[in-house]
Design an enzyme around this catalytic site. Sequence first.
Site, mmCIF file in Angstrom:
data_model
loop_
_atom_site.group_PDB
_atom_site.id
_atom_site.type_symbol
_atom_site.label_atom_id
_atom_site.label_comp_id
_atom_site.label_asym_id
_atom_site.label_seq_id
_atom_site.Cartn_x
_atom_site.Cartn_y
_atom_site.Cartn_z
ATOM 1 N N GLU A 124 58.399 74.101 58.707
ATOM 2 C CA GLU A 124 58.461 72.650 59.570
ATOM 3 C C GLU A 124 58.753 73.672 60.799
ATOM 4 O O GLU A 124 59.698 74.795 60.936
ATOM 5 C CB GLU A 124 60.029 72.075 58.680
ATOM 6 C CG GLU A 124 60.066 70.575 59.894
ATOM 7 C CD GLU A 124 61.255 70.308 59.447
ATOM 8 O OE1 GLU A 124 62.741 70.541 59.108
ATOM 9 O OE2 GLU A 124 61.963 69.223 59.900
ATOM 10 N N GLY A 264 69.916 76.361 59.870
ATOM 11 C CA GLY A 264 70.790 77.288 58.545
ATOM 12 C C GLY A 264 69.437 77.038 57.426
ATOM 13 O O GLY A 264 70.285 78.080 56.965
ATOM 14 N N MET A 266 66.453 74.848 54.677
ATOM 15 C CA MET A 266 65.450 74.370 54.547
ATOM 16 C C MET A 266 64.758 73.922 53.934
ATOM 17 O O MET A 266 65.376 74.426 52.465
ATOM 18 C CB MET A 266 64.209 75.940 55.028
ATOM 19 C CG MET A 266 62.225 74.272 55.375
ATOM 20 S SD MET A 266 62.954 73.490 56.406
ATOM 21 C CE MET A 266 61.465 72.165 55.802
ATOM 22 N N GLU A 267 64.535 72.745 53.149
ATOM 23 C CA GLU A 267 64.434 72.361 51.837
ATOM 24 C C GLU A 267 63.181 71.659 51.105
ATOM 25 O O GLU A 267 62.675 70.629 50.483
ATOM 26 C CB GLU A 267 65.010 70.012 52.373
ATOM 27 C CG GLU A 267 63.801 69.382 53.438
ATOM 28 C CD GLU A 267 63.884 70.237 55.275
ATOM 29 O OE1 GLU A 267 64.308 70.296 55.382
ATOM 30 O OE2 GLU A 267 63.522 68.410 55.294
ATOM 31 N N ASN A 268 62.281 72.335 51.711
ATOM 32 C CA ASN A 268 61.281 73.604 50.931
ATOM 33 C C ASN A 268 60.969 72.551 49.368
ATOM 34 O O ASN A 268 62.237 72.654 48.727
ATOM 35 C CB ASN A 268 60.932 74.457 51.272
ATOM 36 C CG ASN A 268 60.715 74.891 51.606
ATOM 37 O OD1 ASN A 268 60.361 74.361 52.674
ATOM 38 N ND2 ASN A 268 61.180 76.552 52.265
ATOM 39 N N HIS A 300 72.796 69.267 52.191
ATOM 40 C CA HIS A 300 72.275 68.782 53.114
ATOM 41 C C HIS A 300 70.921 68.445 52.824
ATOM 42 O O HIS A 300 70.201 68.042 52.397
ATOM 43 C CB HIS A 300 72.262 69.626 54.791
ATOM 44 C CG HIS A 300 71.636 68.868 55.479
ATOM 45 N ND1 HIS A 300 71.422 67.166 56.388
ATOM 46 C CD2 HIS A 300 69.966 68.953 55.569
ATOM 47 C CE1 HIS A 300 70.418 67.051 57.135
ATOM 48 N NE2 HIS A 300 69.855 68.125 56.990
ATOM 49 N N GLU A 301 70.703 70.123 52.256
ATOM 50 C CA GLU A 301 68.719 69.783 51.616
ATOM 51 C C GLU A 301 69.104 69.620 50.676
ATOM 52 O O GLU A 301 68.148 69.722 49.988
ATOM 53 C CB GLU A 301 69.489 72.159 51.405
ATOM 54 C CG GLU A 301 69.496 72.502 53.150
ATOM 55 C CD GLU A 301 68.823 72.024 54.417
ATOM 56 O OE1 GLU A 301 67.287 71.678 53.707
ATOM 57 O OE2 GLU A 301 69.447 72.292 55.088
ATOM 58 N N HIS A 304 67.824 66.149 50.819
ATOM 59 C CA HIS A 304 66.544 65.500 51.891
ATOM 60 C C HIS A 304 65.558 65.861 50.414
ATOM 61 O O HIS A 304 64.286 64.489 50.718
ATOM 62 C CB HIS A 304 66.345 67.109 52.395
ATOM 63 C CG HIS A 304 66.343 66.881 53.759
ATOM 64 N ND1 HIS A 304 66.140 65.637 54.501
ATOM 65 C CD2 HIS A 304 66.913 68.353 54.672
ATOM 66 C CE1 HIS A 304 66.329 65.919 56.057
ATOM 67 N NE2 HIS A 304 67.153 67.316 55.650
ATOM 68 N N GLU A 323 66.385 63.118 59.100
ATOM 69 C CA GLU A 323 67.630 63.961 59.711
ATOM 70 C C GLU A 323 68.691 63.326 60.123
ATOM 71 O O GLU A 323 69.866 63.399 58.942
ATOM 72 C CB GLU A 323 67.920 64.911 60.963
ATOM 73 C CG GLU A 323 66.380 66.170 60.666
ATOM 74 C CD GLU A 323 65.925 66.802 59.435
ATOM 75 O OE1 GLU A 323 67.308 67.079 59.270
ATOM 76 O OE2 GLU A 323 65.422 67.882 59.139
HETATM 77 N N1 B3K Z 1 64.724 69.983 57.895
HETATM 78 C C1 B3K Z 1 65.310 71.920 58.589
HETATM 79 C C2 B3K Z 1 65.188 72.046 59.622
HETATM 80 C C3 B3K Z 1 64.163 72.626 60.501
HETATM 81 C C4 B3K Z 1 63.959 73.240 62.232
HETATM 82 C C5 B3K Z 1 62.516 73.399 62.902
HETATM 83 N N2 B3K Z 1 62.516 73.751 63.641
HETATM 84 C C6 B3K Z 1 66.451 71.669 57.891
HETATM 85 C C7 B3K Z 1 67.019 71.027 58.098
HETATM 86 O O1 B3K Z 1 67.522 70.082 58.729
HETATM 87 O O2 B3K Z 1 67.815 70.323 56.640
HETATM 88 ZN ZN ZN Z 2 67.577 67.880 57.057
#
Ligand code: B3K
Ligand code: ZN
Length: 857
Positions: A124, A264, A266-268, A300-301, A304, A323
């Site tokens: 992302e 911080g 990433m929610e993969n 948070h993740e 998501h 977000e």
């Molecule tokens: N979705 C990611 C942030 C990605 C930032 C890319 N530059 C983390 C978050 O907001 O949960």
């Molecule tokens: Zn997020």
Amino acid sequence: MTDFTPRFLKDYQPAPYQIHTVDLYIELDDERTLVRNQMQIKRHGDADENEPLVLDGQHMELQGLWLNGEALNASRYQCDEQSLTITHCPQAFTLTIETLVNPKANTALEGIYKSGGAFCTQCEAEGFRRISYFLDRPDVMAIYTTTIVADKDKYPYLLANGNCIERRDLERGRHLVTWHDPFQKPCYLFALVAGDFDLLEDRFVTQSGREVALQLFVDKGNLDKARFAMQALQDSMAWDERVFGLEYDLDIYMIVAVDFFNMGAMENKGLNIFNSKFVLADQRSATDDDFFNVQAVIGHEYFHNWTGNRITCRDWFQLSLKEGLTVFRDQQFSADMHQPDVTRISNVRLLRAQQFAEDAGPMAHPIRPEKVVEMNNFYTLTVYEKGAEVIRMLHTLLGEQGFQRGMKEYIARHDGQAVTCDDFIAAMAAANDTDLQQFSLWYSQVGTPQVEATSNYDANSGSLTLTVEQRPASGQQHPPLLIPIGYELLAQDSKKVMHKGVLSLTQTTQQFTFEQLNEQPVVVLLTGFSAPVKLHFSQCEDELMTIMVHADDGFSRWEATQILFRQCIAHYYQDESFSLADSLSRAFADILDAEVEPAFKALQITLPGFAEMTEFLQDVEPQQLLNALSRFKLDLLGKQQAKLQAMYQACDQKLQSGEGHGAGYRALKNACLEYLVQGQSFDTEVTAQYQKASNMTEKIAALQVAASENLPCFEALNRDFFAQWQDDSLVMDKWFSIQARIEDDAVFERLEGLLNHPKFSMRNPNRARALIGSFAVHNPKYFHHASGRGYDWLTDQIVKLDAINPQVASRLITPLIQTQGFASSVQETMRKRLQRLQQLDDISADIGEKINAALVN
Ligand code: B3K
Ligand code: ZN
């Protein structure tokens, strides 16, 4: 030449082709990683059959290209630095692409890169195009199967999204693992990790009785520091079921902690990758704030998975769809896990100190931006924090039940889709049978709106009229917004709450009348900080002091003290000989004496900082403001030293006896310390606090005040701290951050030394942020040094960092572009540095977009 061409929301077009399945075969190698990507592609029904297929791709070597199994003739495709274009595609076909990428050379940390010994990915917003040629946009959703091949000794764990479906050994010490993700997803949620880790395992049984395996992968030796994060994950899963009725969908949830990470976490899908800062925590090495943040980011993740992954964004202009909503959800989670008032106040402090500045600065944009050059520049406080405030307003207007009805409708309509902010609002409106058209203006307006209120009480009729007026931020224009304004009316004598509720301000000017009041009430407005606005409502000291003690709403009690402080600091700022009024000193004593939770009291006695004050003053001379802040603090100490000292000791005793929640007493103790060190002789106590502390919260607070007040004990403590923690990377970040805050004239020489320190590396984003970011934000005295040396130093670092990692460089430039609010001579000094950057060749799009915006006027 860097491309600065913007993209516009209004130009959105659906993709002419859809990619339905993606089969990836990836052979990992430090410098030559092979990626074979086989895709099932279909042309969209409406698209012209001559429409070429244009795939995004960067920083890759194309090795081979096959359409329906046949090598593609060179005349059918074209490849440049940004894309691969294929002409004459059939309606449905299989496309296979082989590319080589170089993870080791990838210092931008997007696509596949190496963090320490491990391979990991960050896609992302637009990083997948560094892994393979692809339609790298969130509205292209596919089913992924990922096979990873690597050396088994070095990389015993090979991870990707979804469920593991095959695992076997290969010749030459290598092994192969295949993962299949049954949920279709956009490519920005793709992830892969290969490495050797310690693994913490647990499980979660969902409300419907399914067992989910939970796995947390951390660097070797760190298992004990991962236990808190595991608990936070389980708490998040239970909370989302209880509050939103949302259950996890795969059989496995993995989190990998890495040291090199641009943000911080990433929610993969099924495989979160985290900055280790938001996973690893124990009492010795992490502060209470660190613990709070670990829990919030894990939440948070996880949240998501529904708001972001199952339902994703149609295009990146809609980023706040996932977000803003997910930040709102994590804020509610934190509030439930801690004290709601304290959590809310922290949210508001962040918003006012930083988001308001962004919204008034050159990069101001709506929570749904309309124009973007580099998408990574739009992961902003506006999209996230103001976006969450917009969701919160909706929650306030609809109530918890109405909001949840809307969420259910949103999910029923859009599960599995890539949608827009308008779709979200439409679902909320439909579920509640209401019209949210005016509300949706919040998605397109820019700047912090101003709200001005006056009240008029008519004793004869017993009626109170509130006249409330709204106007856009200066320089902005938009129709009147729907602004929910929480209020309370307090009785003067009994101090009881006579009325409370929410007023809906929908017009430019509006009157609200309350009848049958038998006395003139004290009016409390914007309870809970019910809207992200600047409120002007003039109230006398007596009224503020009543609110400070008697309002039901905790935010308003805190805000009343802050208003008193802000007004007082403004007097100190304007008048060099101003000194503290007795009434304020008494108010401060009352706060110190009040029977409230220690964490709340800590917030109440914490003064507004430099950033918050620049929002409230005009044409700020930085040194004059710093001077005003420290004179005010010193005067408060002068009047209330005995009480502060007693409170400091009382907290210390509570902590030693293990009574109550330690975190609250630690916060209060450290808040007192901030005052006490202003006096002459607190060196011994600071040293004692440092030496006695068994937790990082107290230890680092002692070291920090010793640094910023330049206490005699500092050098010895600093050496001791370094010796003890030099091998702990996260604690070393804290150490670097403290070095950058030292307030003495040798600071620039010191900073040079730190850049060459063996533990410093520009390539590690946490380390770069700790030194460079901390200097620019936490050392305003030298950052805003009249000579401009602070600005020069930041500029020099930005140039170096931009060549390594534009995304991180672009975040760190923020204090230099936010010139508004300062006196014009200060602005001029700052702008000179921006001009210098603008003239450089080869500046990234990230930095270029910001500088061009800042210099446009
Ligand atoms: N979705 C990611 C942030 C990605 C930032 C890319 N530059 C983390 C978050 O907001 O949960
Ligand atoms: Zn997020």
